[in-house]
Design an enzyme around this catalytic site. Sequence first.
Site, PDB file in Angstrom:
ATOM      1  N   GLU A 182       0.817  -1.224   0.000  1.00 21.88           N
ATOM      2  CA  GLU A 182       0.000   0.000   0.000  1.00 21.88           C
ATOM      3  C   GLU A 182       0.846   1.268   0.000  1.00 21.88           C
ATOM      4  OE1 GLU A 182      -2.525  -0.342   3.439  1.00 21.88           O
ATOM      5  OE2 GLU A 182      -4.110  -1.261   2.289  1.00 21.88           O
ATOM      6  N   GLU A 196      -5.588  -7.681  -1.128  1.00 20.12           N
ATOM      7  CA  GLU A 196      -6.162  -7.688   0.232  1.00 20.12           C
ATOM      8  C   GLU A 196      -7.642  -7.395   0.179  1.00 20.12           C
ATOM      9  OE1 GLU A 196      -4.688  -5.174   3.365  1.00 20.12           O
ATOM     10  OE2 GLU A 196      -2.632  -5.578   2.750  1.00 20.12           O
TER      11      GLU A 196
HETATM   12  C1  BG6 Z   1      -4.264  -2.725   5.074  1.00 22.14           C
HETATM   13  C2  BG6 Z   1      -2.936  -3.221   5.537  1.00 22.14           C
HETATM   14  O1  BG6 Z   1      -4.223  -1.354   5.169  1.00 22.14           O
HETATM   15  O2  BG6 Z   1      -5.414  -3.060   5.806  1.00 22.14           O
HETATM   16  C3  BG6 Z   1      -2.982  -4.389   6.499  1.00 22.14           C
HETATM   17  O3  BG6 Z   1      -2.095  -3.523   4.448  1.00 22.14           O
HETATM   18  C4  BG6 Z   1      -4.135  -4.231   7.456  1.00 22.14           C
HETATM   19  O4  BG6 Z   1      -1.736  -4.482   7.144  1.00 22.14           O
HETATM   20  C5  BG6 Z   1      -5.410  -4.194   6.649  1.00 22.14           C
HETATM   21  O5  BG6 Z   1      -4.183  -5.213   8.435  1.00 22.14           O
HETATM   22  C6  BG6 Z   1      -6.672  -4.128   7.493  1.00 22.14           C
HETATM   23  O6  BG6 Z   1      -6.592  -3.063   8.375  1.00 22.14           O
HETATM   24  P1  BG6 Z   1      -6.804  -3.247   9.927  1.00 22.14           P
HETATM   25  O7  BG6 Z   1      -6.540  -1.904  10.496  1.00 22.14           O
HETATM   26  O8  BG6 Z   1      -8.215  -3.664  10.095  1.00 22.14           O
HETATM   27  O9  BG6 Z   1      -5.845  -4.278  10.371  1.00 22.14           O
END
Ligand code: BG6
Length: 474
Positions: free
Chosen positions: A181, A374
């Site tokens: 990201e 993701e």
């Molecule tokens: C993304 C990241 O921004 O979102 C991850 O690459 C992160 O590392 C994921 O875990 C979800 O966000 P969060 O804050 O719910 O863990």
Amino acid sequence: MFLWGGATAASQYEGGFSVKEGMDTQDCRPYLPRNNNATVQTRLLTKKVIEESKQEKNELYYPFRVGTKGYEHVKEDLELLKELGIQVYRFSLSWTRLFPKGIENEPNQEGVHYYDQIFDFCNKNKIKIFLTMNHYAVPLYLVEQYGGWTNRDMVQYYLNFAEFVFKRWGQSVDYWLPFNEINAGFFSPYNGTGLIKPDKEDYSTQKVFESLHHQFVANAKTIQLAKKLNVPGKFGAMISCFCYYPLTPKPEDNFKLVKEEQINQWFCSDVLMRGKYPYYMESFFKNHEVDLKITEEDTQLLSNYPCDFISFSYYSSSVVTTEEAEKTAGNLVVTTKNPYLEASEWGWQIDPIGLRTTLNKVYDRYNCPVIISENGFGAKDTLENNQVHDPYRIDYFDSHFKEIMKAKELDNVDVGAYIAWGIIDIVSAGSCEMDKRYGVVYVDGDNEGNGTYKRYKKDSFYWYQKFIQSHNKM
Ligand code: BG6
């Protein structure tokens, strides 16, 4: 061929702090009980936070030093991923596990052996590897001595790390991601780039863009090095996507959307995919008094070594308006509430169609293979009688998968993979909590590190397993 996968990130998963020998920026972040802005507070890297984190008597709990104890459970976890049937595993390397300060010539053998197990297991079991070379965590030594990515010397330290990785595991990796990201370096600068927040004044925009520029150069030089070393595998860019909607059809709302989208979402991928700074940054830099030292060599590198594929994270959509309106949270950002959508307990608005929209927009913009690196649903789970019933996560998967199919089959988007985030429960990156779980495998640990850390398959495990079995020839 379409791949169904799962992901973890080193700092959120591994733990194994005592054998790591070096600290990184994630190791400095304490767990703070949630209040309205806890998500933001725990992401602010200040000198005070760093100093506190080094004190032995400190009573705060540092969740990224424990993760979900992947370091101890890795063999069992890999077996679970095999049983689940994922075709691609996305994981990241901890820079400090390999190079504790980030400046050493030789890596820490303990770290090398740890990762050997993962590469070997995936290769042996024909699970493709999507390797995030750096997922937020920057060696603390480099931050304190050099100012993290604000300093151009970071490029060389990163390349030394990359060279070792290429020589040791280069032949095993299918998809390379130099930076997770990368656009978070703009809207959440104390998270990804090792930028320390000054105590009084706000961050300097100049430093934010210098850090990003150095990462762009490192990205290009990494691809250049990989080519020189005949490393196979494709190189990707990754951005966090927000799928913006204007709150109203008011032209001002829509124009604001265009500008927000440019700076928050597209700017970094435009540089990495198109090999040059986009036209709109010229006026942005002028308005924000940013003056970057972009050398002729940098310009050539960016143009000669763009990425091969684009990937993105997508969790929820966002709304833009010029008016005052009710706010809610999103991935590393605050946004406006969308009256048409439900949200998770953390306020992230659930929008499967937003994923289809994003796939279309990203593909349309770069016209090259797209990977959803993701996606997933962060929620509280309850372990009862060794079982976790998580219909909300199954619903989230199901509705999002349907939209991926539509993007692929009806819209002709060249989407190559879906990678479910935090496939085994991990610590939340935004809020440092264990309560916010994404996994299809439950890990018995709580926000303060109590628990057995035993693994349990959730209902969503069986659902995803069955889904992959019936869609593995897509
Ligand atoms: C993304 C990241 O921004 O979102 C991850 O690459 C992160 O590392 C994921 O875990 C979800 O966000 P969060 O804050 O719910 O863990």
